[in-house]
Structure formats: C-alpha cells, structure tokens
Scaffold this active site. Structure first.
Site, PDB file in Angstrom:
ATOM      1  N   GLY A 354     102.124  60.393  -9.634  1.00 42.03           N
ATOM      2  CA  GLY A 354     102.387  60.062 -10.690  1.00 42.03           C
ATOM      3  C   GLY A 354     101.315  59.706 -11.469  1.00 42.03           C
ATOM      4  N   THR A 355      99.906  60.636 -12.172  1.00 44.04           N
ATOM      5  CA  THR A 355      98.476  60.434 -12.336  1.00 44.04           C
ATOM      6  C   THR A 355      98.001  60.952 -13.690  1.00 44.04           C
ATOM      7  OG1 THR A 355      98.238  60.763  -9.972  1.00 44.04           O
ATOM      8  CG2 THR A 355      96.252  61.030 -11.289  1.00 44.04           C
ATOM      9  N   VAL A 356      96.977  60.267 -14.253  1.00 43.14           N
ATOM     10  CA  VAL A 356      96.340  60.769 -15.471  1.00 43.14           C
ATOM     11  C   VAL A 356      94.858  60.990 -15.187  1.00 43.14           C
ATOM     12  CG1 VAL A 356      97.964  59.765 -17.116  1.00 43.14           C
ATOM     13  CG2 VAL A 356      96.002  58.415 -16.375  1.00 43.14           C
ATOM     14  N   MET A 436      95.356  66.628 -12.152  1.00 37.61           N
ATOM     15  CA  MET A 436      96.288  65.604 -11.699  1.00 37.61           C
ATOM     16  C   MET A 436      97.403  66.233 -10.867  1.00 37.61           C
ATOM     17  SD  MET A 436      96.704  63.727 -15.375  1.00 37.61           S
ATOM     18  CE  MET A 436      96.680  65.218 -16.360  1.00 37.61           C
TER      19      MET A 436
END
Length: 536
Positions: A354-356, A436
């Site tokens: 769940g990444t930026v 990501m």
C-alpha cells in the site's frame, strides 16, 4: 545518460519531461507541486523530497500515511547515502502471545500487525543531515493542503472507494471506528473532484514540524498512540517509539553492463532485483519484444525472489550476507537452472561469505529516491483518534514459525517490500527511479533497469512498457496491453499466464535521469495513476 540514445516505441498520453533547475516526480500532482514550491523557495532536492512525502500523506492516504515507514537514497556531495527508516516490531510482542489470541498467522488488520512508524523520523533526519530550509517551512505545503482541503483525484477516489467497501465488511471492532471517523464523511467517501479536508492530519503535521518529529516519538502524539494501543489490546507502547531511530546505511549495488544499480540493503527487498540482474548479466539480449527475453527475465526474477523471501529479514539475524547472495559463484549456479521451460523455483544454498514513490533533483546536483508506505492500502485500519495518524500493518509479513528467517520476534524488523532505486554510470549519477506496489517492486525495478540499459528506452517509455508480474510457482500475470503473441509463446514454454483485467497491482513508478554533460533533467511518470512531473 545521453537522451538522444533513448526512444519510446509505446503510444502514451505522456511524453518525457525536461527541466534544468529542478524536478519532482510522483503519483499526485499536488504533492509534486508542493516539492516544486520548496525548490523555488531555495530548498534543495532533499527539502523537496520531504515536502513531497509529507504532502503525499495528505493527498494519497490510500497508499501511505504518517504512521508508515520510509527509505531513501540520497545523492549529494558526490556520494550516495542510504536511509533505512523502517520500524521494528513492539518489544512486548511474541509468537506465543499472538498465537494465544487464536491466530495461526499474522493478520492484515488491527493492532497486532502494527510496527513502529519510521516516516516522521525519516523526514526529520533527512532535514537535519542534508536540508537547507527550516523543517517547519518544508512541511508547510502539506499542512496547508490538510487545512485548506484539496480536490480528490480520479485514481485516488477509486482506491478510496474500494478500501471503504472492504473495510465496511471486515473492520467491525470498536478499534476501527476512528478510521471511519477520519476517512469518511456522513458514511461516504469522496468522489473525484470533490474537496476533502483533513484537520486532524494538519494538527499532527504541525506538531511534527514544530518539534522536528519529537512529538511523535516522545511527546503527546506518542502518548496518544500508547493510550489507544493499551485500550484495544495492542502491543505497541511509547517506549517503542521513544527508543526508535532511523538508520543510515551503506547502499548495496551491482555492476550491470556499464551501469551500477543501487538499492537499500536488507531488510529491504531491493536485493531481489540485484540477484536477478546478477543472473541476467550472463545473457545477451538483442531485442526487448521477444519470448526469449521475457522468459529469461521471469525465470531469473522467480529464482531471486524465492531466495529473497527465504533469506531476507532483519540484517542482524540473516544467515547469509549480501555478499553471499550477490556472489558470482551463486549467480552462475542459479543461471544454470534456466532452460527453455518454465521452472518451479526453490531456495538455493548460497556460499557463506500500500506505497508511494517520489524522485527529486535540483540544479546543484542533488538527487533523491524516496519511498514510504503504510504497506497495504490504508494500512492496519487503525487510526489514532484525533490525530489523522493511520498506522501501518507491516508486521503482516512476519511468520509465526520460529524456524523461519523472518519469524516474529520482539524489536525485530520484518522483510520489507518498499525499495528506492538509483542508477549510476562509471561512478557518476544517472538518477533515481522506483516502482511502487508490494511484491511487484523488485520486479518493476528489474524491468525499468533493463528497459533503460538493455533496450535504450527513455524514462517515460521505460515506465509505459507493458509489465509482467511473477506470482508463485509458474504463475505469471501480465497487463492487458501485454503482447498477446508473446503471452501465448510463454504459455507454450510452461508458464501459466494470467491476463489481468486492469493495470491495478503492476506498480506505479517515477524516473529522473540527468544528462551527464548539460545537467538537463529528463523525467518519466506513471501512466497507471495520477502521476505528475513538476519541473523548473
């Protein structure tokens, strides 16, 4: 990197972006603009990265938050520096205590998988070591976005809705109510174009800015995290936060063709990319769109990934070193396993020895590869009341098997999915890159590096190229735009090809390359999300 040697054979709505004084590339336009604003105020690439990262916790809460982890690769003063800001498990957790709750594996949601957040400490540490502007000034754009509101973007609204629908069915305990209080309004989530305000988030960011993150780890925010955890049977305590410090590490690299590919060392999974490239550099690739190229990429990646999942954990307890896993001898042995047919991988036996995501660059030569995440979407579903702090669920990856390398233990760092990447050539910086998306990340890194180095694609083309993702065994998922004739040929070689219905899950990347002679910056951003490049 000379841009005239790079081309884009793919049809895309985006073209490679160019600028000279500075550039910010990330998945949300407003966050990219926040970073650019800081550059224009006299900040450097490190300041811009912090500003962008903080803004992303506001404008993309579906992927990251204040309660998540972060990693960074920073090129400054002719050297690459690594920052590991992943947090350990709580000191009072154990396999037995988790099993006493009737759990056979680590859960996705709730307080059990919550680990110490490292992101706020990463921002403060980066600012202290390399920043030019005052820390509060750097966080100001994010605070203003949270206070004054922002219009929700299209892809963000899609993921927000999906999370709400899932959480409404599965997050039923009282400990989850603050999530609904924070991320819904009158039982609804925002649609694309609607304004969203985050007043609690703004207050928390302001406290972090004023205290250089001490409020989060030692002050009133730490007290609130401790109180909520105790009330709902969680393991994390204020002492876990107080004793936490991010760690400066030496990045690890692999020579690939004429380039050096850099990753954060374990507990990050960037080593998977390097192990796969170490296998692949024993082959020559004449063209990208051939079944032989894809077959060898997939086979090398599955061998490396299988080893990574088996051996990578907290570096203090790893049984094999990075040098072991990246040795020529071991790569040669693994390469011999690749033939014309798809294989079912098993961990090898390395010799002992769940990444930026965002990328920034400035006109002074500084460049940053930065990534932060709550792990899966919004994270654990736990929000500390009145703070806007969504806690990560990174502990999900721990195993409840004492014999496993990545077994749960008190104060231990888990195998970590988020990885920033960096490319150099003959010791000179080319630039930051990242993709990501959980376990897609090292696979995305591999594909982006080869698209650039082996196939001379420009930054945007390297990201636009159709992607594949190894799942397990012989299962490989391909994007809707993946060439059908190659998918069929891979199927004939024994791969179990699954064609995805959309591009969700195949990662979202950013790239900034610097021309070695002129200093001109060339950026590519992700066409699979609301990606944006802000240049100056």
């Amino acid at each position: 990197m000379k841009f005239d040697t790079l081309y884009n054979p793919y049809k895309s709505q985006r073209m490679t972006s160019f600028s000279r004084k500075g550039m910010v590339a990330t998945s949300q336009p407003l966050a990219a603009q926040a970073g650019l604003e800081i550059l224009k105020k006299g900040g450097n690439a490190i300041d811009a990265a912090i500003a962008t990262a903080a803004a992303l916790t506001v404008v993309e809460p579906t992927s990251n938050g204040i309660g998540g982890d972060a990693f960074a690769l920073v090129w400054t003063n002719n050297k690459l520096h690594g920052l590991n800001a992943s947090g350990p498990s709580p000191k009072h957790i154990s396999i037995d205590k988790v099993k006493e709750r009737g759990l056979k594996e680590m859960p996705d949601y709730g307080l059990v998988p919550v680990t110490v957040p490292g992101a706020p400490a990463a921002w403060a540490e980066l600012s202290k070591k390399f920043g030019k502007l005052d820390f509060h000034e750097v966080l100001k754009p994010a605070i203003e976005l949270a206070e004054n509101g922002f219009p929700v973007s299209a892809v963000l609204s899609k993921y927000w809705k999906k999370s709400y629908e899932k959480f409404s069915q599965s997050l039923l305990g009282s400990e989850f109510q603050p999530w609904f209080d924070t991320f819904t309004s009158n039982g609804k989530v925002p649609k694309a174009g609607e304004m969203w305000f985050s007043p609690d988030h703004a207050k928390t960011l302001n406290l972090i800015a004023e205290t250089k993150a001490e409020a989060f780890y030692e002050g009133e925010l730490a007290d609130k995290i401790d109180k909520f955890s105790r009330e709902h049977g969680g393991f994390i305590r204020k002492e876990d936060l107080t004793t936490y410090k991010p760690e400066w590490v030496d990045p690890v690299s692999l020579s690939y063709r004429d380039y050096e590919v850099w990753e954060i060392p374990p507990n990050g999974q960037g080593l998977n990319t390097l192990m796969a490239l170490n296998i692949l550099k024993g082959f020559e690739f004449s063209e990208k769109e051939s079944v032989d190229t894809y077959h060898k990429q997939i086979e090398a990646m599955k061998l490396a990934f299988t080893d990574g999942l088996h051996y990578i954990t907290d570096p203090d307890v790893m049984t094999h070193s990075v040098e072991d896993l990246l040795s020529k001898e071991y790569a040669d042995n693994r390469r011999k396993l690749i033939n014309e047919e798809a294989l079912s991988p098993a961990p090898g036996s390395p010799p002992k020895g769940g990444t930026v995501y965002l990328a920034t660059a400035d006109g002074e030569g500084n460049m940053v590869s930065f990534i932060q995440s709550n792990y899966k979407g919004f994270g654990s579903g736990i929000v500390v009341p009145g703070t806007g702090i969504a806690m990560q669920n990174r502990g999900k990856d721990f195993k409840l098997d004492e014999e496993h390398e990545n077994s749960l233990a008190p104060g231990k760092k888990s195998y970590h999915t988020i990885i920033p990447g960096f490319l150099t050539k003959y010791g000179k910086p080319v630039g930051p890159f990242g993709v990501m998306g959980g376990f897609m990340q090292p696979q995305g890194h591999l594909q982006v590096v080869m698209n650039t180095v082996d196939f001379n694609l420009n930054p945007q083309a390297s990201l636009d190229a159709p992607r594949w993702m190894w799942l397990k065994g012989k299962e490989v998922m391909v994007e809707p735009g993946f060439p059908d004739h190659i998918a069929q040929a891979l199927q004939r070689r024994g791969h179990h090809i699954i064609r995805a219905v959309d591009e969700v899950g195949f990662g979202r990347g950013q790239i900034i390359w610097r021309d070695s002679d002129t200093g001109v910056l060339a950026g590519g951003t992700e066409s699979r999300t609301d990606g944006h490049i802000a240049g100056w």
